[in-house]
Design a protein around this motif. Structure first.
Motif: not given
Length: 455
Positions: A192, A195-196, A220, A248, A250, A255-258, A317, A386
């Motif tokens: 992850d 990914q982010a 994610f 997304l 921040r 940036t973070f997706v989770n 997120n 993440d």
């Protein structure tokens, strides 16, 4: 004449109340009022004692730690024996089953009444398949899933360019170069954290992003409904896919997706030993972390609410479901445009006991906001983004970027589910009486179609 679905919801809500009433009546009938109250009090006291013992287990070392661990188990076993000697085990089991049935049926009634089925999944958009997809794959991630599922060969066979990560590689620079050279999709088979980083590049350049569930936990991928058991199925997005618009998060400039974590967990993951021995490292570090030794005191400012001195703060997120407030479960959607926030302010055994009250515990704060500020009395604080360990200057600002990312996913995904709403007994009562759950004017049920979520 009322629509059949309206009658169904009404009778389901009434059945939920009937089951809840039976759950109360069974222990009263079996043990009487006095006996039932005594057993309930014993059970509540045992849970509180077990929480206190667990806190001591986590916050102490050596003999006291292991005595506390034994005490937590012994207390729960003792109350189980008490119920068994009172011949009440069957009563507990039946009561639990009735309550579970009441909650499940009640949620089903509210789901139908609120039209949840029609809005449960995120909107999907038909877009052309990419011509020059660029996929970044980490062969070490997830215990070697890239090699085990032959992801490199399968991706190249359908026309994707694949970059295999070997050694230390700047994945952000790699993704940016791919976009400059004409890539019209960026994808990642990895954890992850990776990914982010690549998702941030995709969002900045307006190209779609693709997730391949080749990481260890794949949080994610889970919330996108992807197949976590077969990462190769994610490649179907290149040939038969649709797009989702995803928010997304921040934190600072990342940036973070989770989620981004502050406090206890963020401090523990800073240790170099954590990656190879997570449990042992956490147990070794937690006593100092929970005591606040050497750590900056946190202050979280969330939508006008200030939480002073939390031991841990999780900023996600979009919020996790209520039953998964610790961030270990699922988010129902990723396009709500808000951050989920969970702050834990357990400072001692008394606060630990209060956690038995669940979300009503004063030791737990659960909110949503579009901005969160984490401050401290130190110039730098540890942050886990993440799962990646970072140090950031204070104050640290977290924001949500609504619909910032286009995510290309397979049209058919095994993980899509229709969420059930949180059970609100007042709303359920209105449905039982034939009224709308929100308390507003009753809808014309003859014009409401059942609908169904997209595939």
């Amino acid at each position: 004449m009322p629509h059949a679905s309206g009658r169904t919801e009404r009778w389901l809500s009434r059945l939920s109340f009937l089951l809840a009433g039976a759950a109360v009546a069974v222990p009263l009938a079996a043990a009487g009022v006095r006996g039932s109250l005594l057993l309930i009090a014993c059970g509540a006291a045992a849970v509180a004692a077990a929480l206190v013992a667990t806190w001591w287990f986590l916050s102490h070392r050596r003999v006291l730690r292991w005595l506390s661990g034994v005490a937590a188990v012994v207390v729960l076993l003792a109350v189980a024996v008490l119920f068994a000697r009172a011949e009440m085990v069957w009563v507990v089991a039946l009561t639990a089953a009735l309550w579970s049935g009441a909650v499940a049926v009640g949620r089903g009634a509210l789901a139908g009444a609120e039209g949840v089925a029609g809005s449960a999944t995120q909107p999907e958009f038909e877009t052309p398949a990419p011509h020059r997809p660029f996929l970044i794959m980490n062969p070490r991630s997830g215990g070697g899933k890239v090699g085990r599922f032959d992801l490199i060969g399968r991706a190249r066979a359908i026309g994707a360019e694949v970059a295999v990560l070997e050694g230390e590689v700047d994945v952000v620079a790699l993704a940016q170069r791919a976009v400059r050279e004409g890539a019209d999709l960026l994808g990642v088979a990895g954890g992850d954290g990776t990914q982010a980083l690549v998702a941030g590049v995709a969002a900045e350049n307006g190209v779609p992003f693709m997730v391949i569930s080749a990481g260890t936990r794949n949080h994610f991928a889970l919330d996108l409904g992807l197949d976590r058991d077969d990462p190769a199925a994610c490649l179907d997005a290149l040939t038969d896919g649709v797009e989702l618009r995803v928010d997304l998060g921040r934190v600072g400039d990342r940036t973070f997706v989770n989620n981004a974590s502050f406090g206890a967990y963020a401090t523990v993951v800073q240790s170099p030993a954590y990656r190879d021995a997570k449990g042992v490292t956490a147990l070794a570090l937690l006593p100092d972390v929970l005591a606040g030794s050497g750590d900056a005191r946190l202050v979280a400012r969330i939508a006008g609410t200030e939480v002073s001195g939390p031991r841990a703060v999780l900023v996600s997120n979009n919020p996790y479901t209520v039953t998964d407030a610790a961030g270990m479960g699922r988010r129902q959607r990723l396009d709500g445009g808000v951050l989920g926030v969970v702050a834990v302010t357990v400072r001692g055994a008394a606060d630990a006991a209060l956690l038995m009250r669940g979300l009503r515990s004063p030791a737990l704060t659960v909110l949503t906001a579009d901005r969160v500020v984490i401050d401290a009395d130190g110039s730098m604080i540890p942050v886990a983004v993440d799962g990646e360990a970072l140090l950031m200057p204070t104050p640290v600002r977290c924001d949500i970027r609504p619909a910032a990312l286009r995510v290309r996913v397979p049209r058919l995904r095994p993980g899509i589910r229709v969420p059930r709403p949180v059970l609100d007994w007042a709303a359920l009562g209105r449905v039982a009486l034939g009224r709308p759950p929100s308390g507003g004017p009753a809808p014309d049920l003859t014009t409401v179609s059942a609908g169904r979520p997209p595939l």
